[in-house]
Design a protein around this motif. Structure first.
Motif, PDB file in Angstrom:
ATOM      1  N   PRO A  92      22.357  -6.116   9.623  1.00  0.00           N
ATOM      2  CA  PRO A  92      21.638  -6.211   8.342  1.00  0.00           C
ATOM      3  C   PRO A  92      21.577  -7.656   7.867  1.00  0.00           C
ATOM      4  O   PRO A  92      22.522  -8.430   8.050  1.00  0.00           O
ATOM      5  CB  PRO A  92      22.476  -5.346   7.398  1.00  0.00           C
ATOM      6  N   VAL A  93      20.451  -8.037   7.278  1.00  0.00           N
ATOM      7  CA  VAL A  93      20.280  -9.374   6.735  1.00  0.00           C
ATOM      8  C   VAL A  93      19.645  -9.269   5.356  1.00  0.00           C
ATOM      9  O   VAL A  93      19.041  -8.258   5.000  1.00  0.00           O
ATOM     10  CB  VAL A  93      19.373 -10.244   7.641  1.00  0.00           C
ATOM     11  N   LEU A  94      19.797 -10.333   4.569  1.00  0.00           N
ATOM     12  CA  LEU A  94      19.127 -10.412   3.280  1.00  0.00           C
ATOM     13  C   LEU A  94      17.779 -11.077   3.488  1.00  0.00           C
ATOM     14  O   LEU A  94      17.704 -12.165   4.059  1.00  0.00           O
ATOM     15  CB  LEU A  94      19.972 -11.217   2.287  1.00  0.00           C
ATOM     16  N   GLY A  95      16.722 -10.433   3.040  1.00  0.00           N
ATOM     17  CA  GLY A  95      15.385 -10.987   3.210  1.00  0.00           C
ATOM     18  C   GLY A  95      14.857 -11.535   1.895  1.00  0.00           C
ATOM     19  O   GLY A  95      15.018 -10.919   0.839  1.00  0.00           O
ATOM     20  N   GLY A  96      14.234 -12.711   1.957  1.00  0.00           N
ATOM     21  CA  GLY A  96      13.654 -13.303   0.762  1.00  0.00           C
ATOM     22  C   GLY A  96      12.162 -13.027   0.672  1.00  0.00           C
ATOM     23  O   GLY A  96      11.512 -12.733   1.677  1.00  0.00           O
ATOM     24  N   PHE A  97      11.607 -13.112  -0.537  1.00  0.00           N
ATOM     25  CA  PHE A  97      10.181 -12.885  -0.714  1.00  0.00           C
ATOM     26  C   PHE A  97       9.723 -13.528  -2.014  1.00  0.00           C
ATOM     27  O   PHE A  97      10.525 -13.859  -2.888  1.00  0.00           O
ATOM     28  CB  PHE A  97       9.845 -11.396  -0.718  1.00  0.00           C
ATOM     29  N   ARG A  98       8.425 -13.714  -2.132  1.00  0.00           N
ATOM     30  CA  ARG A  98       7.788 -14.149  -3.365  1.00  0.00           C
ATOM     31  C   ARG A  98       6.931 -13.007  -3.893  1.00  0.00           C
ATOM     32  O   ARG A  98       6.300 -12.297  -3.119  1.00  0.00           O
ATOM     33  CB  ARG A  98       6.911 -15.375  -3.114  1.00  0.00           C
ATOM     34  N   VAL A  99       6.912 -12.845  -5.205  1.00  0.00           N
ATOM     35  CA  VAL A  99       6.114 -11.786  -5.815  1.00  0.00           C
ATOM     36  C   VAL A  99       5.247 -12.375  -6.917  1.00  0.00           C
ATOM     37  O   VAL A  99       5.705 -13.197  -7.718  1.00  0.00           O
ATOM     38  CB  VAL A  99       7.007 -10.666  -6.404  1.00  0.00           C
ATOM     39  N   VAL A 100       3.983 -11.965  -6.933  1.00  0.00           N
ATOM     40  CA  VAL A 100       3.059 -12.300  -8.012  1.00  0.00           C
ATOM     41  C   VAL A 100       2.627 -10.989  -8.652  1.00  0.00           C
ATOM     42  O   VAL A 100       2.204 -10.063  -7.944  1.00  0.00           O
ATOM     43  CB  VAL A 100       1.828 -13.061  -7.490  1.00  0.00           C
ATOM     44  N   VAL A 101       2.748 -10.877  -9.962  1.00  0.00           N
ATOM     45  CA  VAL A 101       2.390  -9.646 -10.657  1.00  0.00           C
ATOM     46  C   VAL A 101       1.214  -9.899 -11.590  1.00  0.00           C
ATOM     47  O   VAL A 101       0.960 -11.032 -12.000  1.00  0.00           O
ATOM     48  CB  VAL A 101       3.582  -9.076 -11.457  1.00  0.00           C
ATOM     49  N   SER A 131      -7.395 -10.617 -10.742  1.00  0.00           N
ATOM     50  CA  SER A 131      -8.670  -9.899 -10.842  1.00  0.00           C
ATOM     51  C   SER A 131      -8.568  -8.484 -10.288  1.00  0.00           C
ATOM     52  O   SER A 131      -9.199  -7.553 -10.796  1.00  0.00           O
ATOM     53  CB  SER A 131      -9.768 -10.670 -10.098  1.00  0.00           C
ATOM     54  N   LEU A 132      -7.761  -8.297  -9.245  1.00  0.00           N
ATOM     55  CA  LEU A 132      -7.579  -6.975  -8.654  1.00  0.00           C
ATOM     56  C   LEU A 132      -6.572  -6.153  -9.445  1.00  0.00           C
ATOM     57  O   LEU A 132      -6.529  -4.936  -9.320  1.00  0.00           O
ATOM     58  CB  LEU A 132      -7.094  -7.125  -7.198  1.00  0.00           C
ATOM     59  N   GLU A 133      -5.775  -6.842 -10.276  1.00  0.00           N
ATOM     60  CA  GLU A 133      -4.654  -6.204 -10.967  1.00  0.00           C
ATOM     61  C   GLU A 133      -3.730  -5.552  -9.943  1.00  0.00           C
ATOM     62  O   GLU A 133      -3.509  -4.340  -9.959  1.00  0.00           O
ATOM     63  CB  GLU A 133      -5.134  -5.185 -11.999  1.00  0.00           C
ATOM     64  N   ALA A 134      -3.204  -6.389  -9.076  1.00  0.00           N
ATOM     65  CA  ALA A 134      -2.323  -5.907  -8.014  1.00  0.00           C
ATOM     66  C   ALA A 134      -1.019  -6.686  -8.020  1.00  0.00           C
ATOM     67  O   ALA A 134      -0.941  -7.814  -8.522  1.00  0.00           O
ATOM     68  CB  ALA A 134      -2.996  -6.050  -6.655  1.00  0.00           C
ATOM     69  N   ILE A 135       0.011  -6.078  -7.462  1.00  0.00           N
ATOM     70  CA  ILE A 135       1.273  -6.759  -7.211  1.00  0.00           C
ATOM     71  C   ILE A 135       1.195  -7.331  -5.801  1.00  0.00           C
ATOM     72  O   ILE A 135       0.882  -6.614  -4.849  1.00  0.00           O
ATOM     73  CB  ILE A 135       2.451  -5.780  -7.330  1.00  0.00           C
ATOM     74  N   VAL A 136       1.435  -8.635  -5.660  1.00  0.00           N
ATOM     75  CA  VAL A 136       1.371  -9.291  -4.358  1.00  0.00           C
ATOM     76  C   VAL A 136       2.774  -9.697  -3.945  1.00  0.00           C
ATOM     77  O   VAL A 136       3.478 -10.382  -4.690  1.00  0.00           O
ATOM     78  CB  VAL A 136       0.452 -10.527  -4.391  1.00  0.00           C
ATOM     79  N   CYS A 137       3.184  -9.281  -2.760  1.00  0.00           N
ATOM     80  CA  CYS A 137       4.501  -9.618  -2.228  1.00  0.00           C
ATOM     81  C   CYS A 137       4.343 -10.337  -0.899  1.00  0.00           C
ATOM     82  O   CYS A 137       3.604  -9.872  -0.024  1.00  0.00           O
ATOM     83  CB  CYS A 137       5.339  -8.348  -2.035  1.00  0.00           C
ATOM     84  N   ALA A 138       5.003 -11.465  -0.753  1.00  0.00           N
ATOM     85  CA  ALA A 138       4.943 -12.234   0.491  1.00  0.00           C
ATOM     86  C   ALA A 138       6.366 -12.529   0.959  1.00  0.00           C
ATOM     87  O   ALA A 138       7.023 -13.422   0.421  1.00  0.00           O
ATOM     88  CB  ALA A 138       4.162 -13.525   0.293  1.00  0.00           C
ATOM     89  N   PRO A 139       6.871 -11.772   1.923  1.00  0.00           N
ATOM     90  CA  PRO A 139       8.234 -12.013   2.410  1.00  0.00           C
ATOM     91  C   PRO A 139       8.300 -13.180   3.389  1.00  0.00           C
ATOM     92  O   PRO A 139       7.298 -13.566   3.994  1.00  0.00           O
ATOM     93  CB  PRO A 139       8.588 -10.696   3.107  1.00  0.00           C
ATOM     94  N   TYR A 140       9.488 -13.755   3.511  1.00  0.00           N
ATOM     95  CA  TYR A 140       9.754 -14.785   4.512  1.00  0.00           C
ATOM     96  C   TYR A 140      10.071 -14.114   5.846  1.00  0.00           C
ATOM     97  O   TYR A 140      10.788 -13.112   5.886  1.00  0.00           O
ATOM     98  CB  TYR A 140      10.968 -15.625   4.107  1.00  0.00           C
ATOM     99  N   GLY A 141       9.562 -14.661   6.939  1.00  0.00           N
ATOM    100  CA  GLY A 141       9.950 -14.166   8.252  1.00  0.00           C
ATOM    101  C   GLY A 141      11.444 -14.361   8.461  1.00  0.00           C
ATOM    102  O   GLY A 141      12.046 -15.278   7.887  1.00  0.00           O
ATOM    103  N   PRO A 142      12.083 -13.544   9.295  1.00  0.00           N
ATOM    104  CA  PRO A 142      13.537 -13.597   9.440  1.00  0.00           C
ATOM    105  C   PRO A 142      14.073 -14.738  10.305  1.00  0.00           C
ATOM    106  O   PRO A 142      15.279 -14.939  10.364  1.00  0.00           O
ATOM    107  CB  PRO A 142      13.866 -12.240  10.070  1.00  0.00           C
TER     108      PRO A 142
END
Length: 250
Positions: free
Chosen positions: A8-17, A53-64
């Motif tokens: 198991p590893v901890l994964g990082g990500f960026r989120v735009v709401v 404009s889409l009113e979406a949650i955008v998530c972009a994780p970092y590769g491991p």
């Protein structure tokens, strides 16, 4: 003898709401998988307006897998090539090496797929995501992984967007494609001037998917192997149309 093990590893990500996000309603989720040596910062900024404009949650994780660069770090979804060379060197024949490479790729792809699915599960728990409107998008190496994840798990996604990526034979077996038929819409974005992955590979992927009943369309664009602002707008409009269509079917 070189080998691998899962841990198991901890994964990082960026989120735009979306601005003024409300917890009493749900929103589409757009998960973006970056290319080899890149990171979420290369993509999230381009999609901030799209998310609004889409009113979406955008998530972009970092590769491991971190990749040292001259300035900072990039990331990958798969181990470095030297890792494969060391493992392949233990094969006794060409056939042995080919079989071992396939075993290694499937194992590592499995780790990366689980990484992506875990990111979706986490964001879904923490944010008001509509599980019926989940988009998976991948660029270059991230597109290769996105093909594999979405086709193997079509019930987790409504649409797949790939940019400058190829469809591997291992991710397009008859069983996998049969399971994805009628469940997944695919947007294949590819530049005719892409020097990293030929446009012919995009056309071949489209024909393979169509032959198996997986709905898709190729969107040619100008810009080489990169992801342009104009293309991001095109993808945003396509996602918005799909989102409205799915809401209308409820």
């Amino acid at each position: 003898d070189p080998g691998t093990f899962e841990a198991p590893v901890l994964g990082g990500f960026r989120v735009v709401v979306p601005p003024d996000m409300k917890k009493n309603r749900t929103y589409p989720l757009v998960l973006i998988l970056h290319g080899h040596g890149a990171n979420p910062e290369n993509y999230v900024g381009m999609f901030e307006r799209v998310a609004s404009s889409l009113e979406a949650i955008v998530c972009a994780p970092y590769g491991p897998y971190p990749i040292p660069l001259e300035r900072g770090h990039g990331y990958s979804w798969f181990p470095a090539p030297w890792f494969f060379r060391e493992l392949l060197a233990t094969g006794e024949s060409t056939g042995d090496r080919a079989q071992r490479r396939q075993e290694i790729e499937l194992r590592e792809t499995g780790v990366s797929r689980n990484f992506v699915l875990a990111a979706i599960d986490h964001v879904t728990r923490e944010f008001p995501v509509d599980p019926d409107r989940v988009f998976l998008m991948g660029h270059s190496e991230g597109g290769v992984l996105a093909y594999g994840v979405a086709l193997e798990h079509p019930d987790r996604f409504r649409a797949l967007i790939v940019v400058g990526a190829r469809l591997r034979d291992a991710d397009a077996t008859p069983d996998i494609l049969t399971g994805a038929a009628g469940k997944l819409e695919v947007m294949i974005c590819h530049s005719r001037g892409d020097n990293a992955v030929s446009f012919d590979q995009a056309k071949a992927a489209s024909e393979t998917l169509k032959g198996a009943g997986v709905q898709n369309k190729v969107f040619p664009y100008e810009g080489g192997h990169g992801l342009t602002a104009e293309l991001a707008q095109t993808i945003g409009r396509w996602m918005a149309a799909r989102s409205r269509e799915w809401c209308g079917r409820r």
